[in-house]
Write a protein that holds these residues in place. Sequence first.
Motif, short mmCIF file in Angstrom:
data_model
loop_
_atom_site.label_atom_id
_atom_site.label_comp_id
_atom_site.label_asym_id
_atom_site.label_seq_id
_atom_site.Cartn_x
_atom_site.Cartn_y
_atom_site.Cartn_z
N ASN A 253 0.61 -1.55 -0.17
CA ASN A 253 0.04 -0.37 -0.02
C ASN A 253 1.05 1.02 0.59
N TYR A 254 2.16 1.10 -0.39
CA TYR A 254 2.92 2.93 0.40
C TYR A 254 3.58 2.68 -1.92
N CYS A 255 3.20 1.97 -2.75
CA CYS A 255 3.85 2.44 -3.40
C CYS A 255 3.97 3.53 -4.41
N GLY A 256 2.74 4.31 -4.01
CA GLY A 256 3.41 5.61 -4.59
C GLY A 256 4.53 6.10 -3.41
N LEU A 257 4.25 6.12 -2.93
CA LEU A 257 5.81 6.69 -1.55
C LEU A 257 6.99 5.93 -1.41
#
Length: 269
Positions: A253-257
């Motif tokens: 869930n932290y791909c964007g970061l």
Amino acid sequence: MKVEANNYDLKATLLSGQLFRVKEEIDGSFTIVIKDRVINLKQDDNYIIVDSSNMDDIENVIKNYLDINTNYEEINKQFYNDVFLKDVITKCKGLHILNQDSFEMSISYIISQNNNVKRISKSVEKLSELFGEKVVFKNQSYYLFPKYSDIRDITMEDIFQIKIGFRDKYVIDFLNKYNCLKNIGNLSSDDAIEELCKINGIGIKVSSCILLFGYHRFDVFPIDTWVKKLFNINYGFDNVEEIIAYAKKEYKNYCGLILQYIFNASRNN
DNA sequence: CCCCAGGTCGTCA
DNA sequence: TGACGACATGGG
């Protein structure tokens, strides 16, 4: 006015390419223009010193905008077992994802395609000068990013002045469909991307950036030329699908970061 | 005069 | 479906 900010790197955050209008002053402070005011920020160890054209509720405004209270260290440490990532994240220590205005992010990232950061900044500045509200701060003029009502009736002749080339018709299409996008914040990221992609000129990359920077969604995949380059060097991937599959599996869930960290590390080399 | 930049679209097989 | 050039503009 002072705001406490632990494990925060103001300079790294403001110069990481997530906002397009930021001025580094000679005293080491930074002047930025947000939704409704001009702000000057200076880091002093674990504090941020704040001055603004509008001090109303300033502490909350700053804490929210700079995303001071999110514990990034806690998120980051779960990725340290990957040697490449640990190196990238270490280079981005103290970098937070700002809470920027979604309308401004949408137009800015439409302009960003096949473009460079310097020219994107110039175009956003020009758009603000021409159509945004003027604010005077410390005897200098600044311009807020235009509100929807300021530019909804903009013509092709008007927009020609900001020199965004073929992207002008994309901005017009976004403005025409803007009222259908009110619900984006309530959708899942996948559904939100699908909605945003209905606008001519917005694809998977631009919609991901809009969601990451305008809606603080960390579960998206903003893959650009810089990220592609670094993935090619480190893992041998040469297409976007491979990177997405890998990122989905490893970064969850932290791909964007994580992809923002990779973008920033790549750009700084 | 070449190549590239926080990509996406239209077209042709 | 998938590959590939075009797209405006400015800087290196």
